[in-house]
Motif scaffolding. Structure first.
Motif, short mmCIF file in Angstrom:
data_model
loop_
_atom_site.label_atom_id
_atom_site.label_comp_id
_atom_site.label_asym_id
_atom_site.label_seq_id
_atom_site.Cartn_x
_atom_site.Cartn_y
_atom_site.Cartn_z
N GLY A 1 23.65 26.40 35.74
CA GLY A 1 23.55 27.36 36.84
C GLY A 1 24.91 27.88 37.26
O GLY A 1 25.07 29.07 37.58
N HIS A 2 25.92 27.01 37.27
CA HIS A 2 27.28 27.43 37.60
C HIS A 2 27.83 28.33 36.50
O HIS A 2 28.48 29.34 36.78
CB HIS A 2 28.17 26.20 37.79
CG HIS A 2 27.69 25.28 38.87
ND1 HIS A 2 27.08 24.08 38.61
CD2 HIS A 2 27.69 25.40 40.22
CE1 HIS A 2 26.74 23.49 39.74
NE2 HIS A 2 27.10 24.27 40.74
N GLY B 1 13.74 29.70 28.82
CA GLY B 1 12.80 28.67 29.26
C GLY B 1 13.43 27.56 30.06
O GLY B 1 12.84 27.06 31.02
N GLU B 2 14.66 27.17 29.69
CA GLU B 2 15.27 25.99 30.30
C GLU B 2 16.29 26.31 31.38
O GLU B 2 16.76 25.41 32.06
CB GLU B 2 15.92 25.13 29.21
CG GLU B 2 14.95 24.63 28.17
CD GLU B 2 13.80 23.84 28.78
OE1 GLU B 2 14.05 23.04 29.70
OE2 GLU B 2 12.65 24.06 28.38
N VAL B 3 16.67 27.58 31.54
CA VAL B 3 17.62 27.96 32.59
C VAL B 3 17.01 29.03 33.49
O VAL B 3 16.80 28.81 34.69
CB VAL B 3 18.96 28.47 31.98
CG1 VAL B 3 19.92 28.90 33.09
CG2 VAL B 3 19.61 27.37 31.13
N LEU B 4 16.70 30.20 32.93
CA LEU B 4 16.26 31.33 33.76
C LEU B 4 14.88 31.16 34.35
O LEU B 4 14.54 31.81 35.33
CB LEU B 4 16.31 32.63 32.94
CG LEU B 4 17.69 33.04 32.43
CD1 LEU B 4 17.61 34.39 31.74
CD2 LEU B 4 18.72 33.08 33.56
N VAL C 1 17.45 28.61 39.37
CA VAL C 1 17.50 29.95 39.96
C VAL C 1 17.40 29.93 41.48
O VAL C 1 17.72 30.92 42.13
CB VAL C 1 16.39 30.85 39.38
CG1 VAL C 1 16.56 30.99 37.89
CG2 VAL C 1 15.00 30.31 39.71
N GLN C 2 16.99 28.80 42.08
CA GLN C 2 16.90 28.77 43.54
C GLN C 2 18.27 28.92 44.19
O GLN C 2 18.38 29.30 45.36
CB GLN C 2 16.26 27.45 44.00
CG GLN C 2 17.11 26.21 43.73
CD GLN C 2 16.48 24.95 44.29
OE1 GLN C 2 15.76 25.00 45.28
NE2 GLN C 2 16.74 23.83 43.64
#
Length: 361
Positions: free
Chosen positions: A121-122, A264-267, A273-274
């Protein structure tokens, strides 16, 4: 039943941006002779300044903390204070008003000061920053190669320095689809760099000497080299997913699979994404496009829901897994755990057919 997923404009534009970056480095070595504009050089020098800050900050006594070293918070505090001064020279006078919107993406690119952790996420925040700068016209699409191989590559160096010095924790749970503890995007871009290689195949990165000799050519191999330097034990144990992916026949398939896995595993993971921030540049407004999927849940934005995985497939690489693979249930989703894909791919199960490796397209 059919449900319509509403695409956020940010999702569509960001993914398109990643594809443009990816396509720009297909077959291009990291050490290729690239022309860098003045702003690119300034950006790299700015990141170099951050790396010097890391060296200047003394570590706190290890006995006073259980996980990440609290000295990281001094780095983060200085980062937040200095970010406007760091980013302002990159913007022309008529774009200085965009600085408040760009600042959070930059400060969130280097980890979380409360948890002292770092994750995909970073990393995404830094790529969103580059996306916003290109959307503003600061960087052109002709500079996509240097955005990846100069700016993003330097960003990776800074993050690795942070991770190793301050013993930062991986953000969130790695799960069965982890590539390494912290990064994801360099595996996407790095696999694109290796497309068309006549000497290096996916199986090559399991050989430590080969990785060491060619790490300078690809961000993918560079990441594997960093894993080899920082982890001990058998590769298939500490990096099981990478071990499995090495069975994919060619880099083009690895690259396309990486994109599907990233979605699938990030977006599409709410815990990731929160924390994303949206504004006029990275907009949460609805896109004109929609996608259809067979789901049983209520309609929600596609960025917050992982679609059901097809049975007998491994992750996002569409392997046909024989029934000897173990299955487990997490909440309501069926998850297939591959075991040793190399063995499964080589040996046909009596009741199922595992296709032979695909030829290079």
């Amino acid at each position: 039943m059919k449900k319509i997923h509403i695409l956020a404009a940010a999702y569509e534009e960001y993914l398109s941006f990643l594809h443009r970056l990816n396509d720009s480095v297909i077959g291009v070595h990291t050490t290729a002779d690239l022309i860098c504009g003045d702003l690119v050089i300034e950006f790299v020098e700015m990141l170099d300044k951050l790396e010097k800050w890391i060296d200047e900050i003394p570590l706190e006594a290890a006995s006073e903390q259980r996980f990440g070293n609290k000295a990281y918070r001094h780095f983060y505090e200085k980062l937040c204070q200095e970010t406007p001064a760091l980013l302002s020279p990159l913007l022309p006078p008529n774009l200085q008003d965009a600085l408040p919107e760009l600042t959070p993406y930059f400060t969130e690119s280097f980890g979380n000061s409360t948890r002292i952790d770092y994750g995909s996420g970073h990393e995404a925040n830094f790529l969103i920053l580059l996306f916003c700068l290109q959307k503003l016209g600061v960087f052109s699409e002709n500079e996509n190669q240097v955005l990846v191989l100069r700016i993003f590559n330097k960003y990776l160096r800074v993050c690795r320095h942070l991770q190793t010095k301050f013993k930062m924790e991986p953000a969130g749970s790695r799960g069965v689809h982890a590539l390494d503890d912290f990064q994801f995007a360099p595996f996407i871009f790095g696999s694109a760099q290796l497309i068309g290689s006549k000497t290096l195949v996916p199986d090559s990165y399991l050989k430590k000497t080969v990785v060491e000799a060619h790490a300078h050519q690809s961000l993918f191999l560079d990441c594997v080299n960093f894993i080899n330097e920082t982890k001990t034990g058998p590769f298939h144990e500490h990096s099981n997913q990478l071990w499995n992916i090495s069975a994919v026949p060619h880099w083009k398939k690895v690259n396309s699979g990486m994109f599907k896995m990233y979605e699938g595993e990030v977006l599409k993971k709410f815990p990731v994404v929160q924390h994303m921030m949206f504004g006029s540049l990275f907009s949460f407004d609805r896109s004109e496009k929609t996608s259809e999927a067979d789901v049983n849940s209520e309609d929600i934005p596609i960025m917050t829901q992982m679609p059901p995985r097809q049975p007998a497939q491994h992750g996002m690489f569409a392997f046909q897994i024989p029934s000897v693979a173990n299955t487990s249930t997490v909440r309501t989703a069926s998850v297939v755990e591959s075991g040793d894909l190399r063995r499964l791919h080589a040996e046909k199960h009596p009741n199922e057919h595992c296709p032979p490796p695909m030829a290079e397209p």
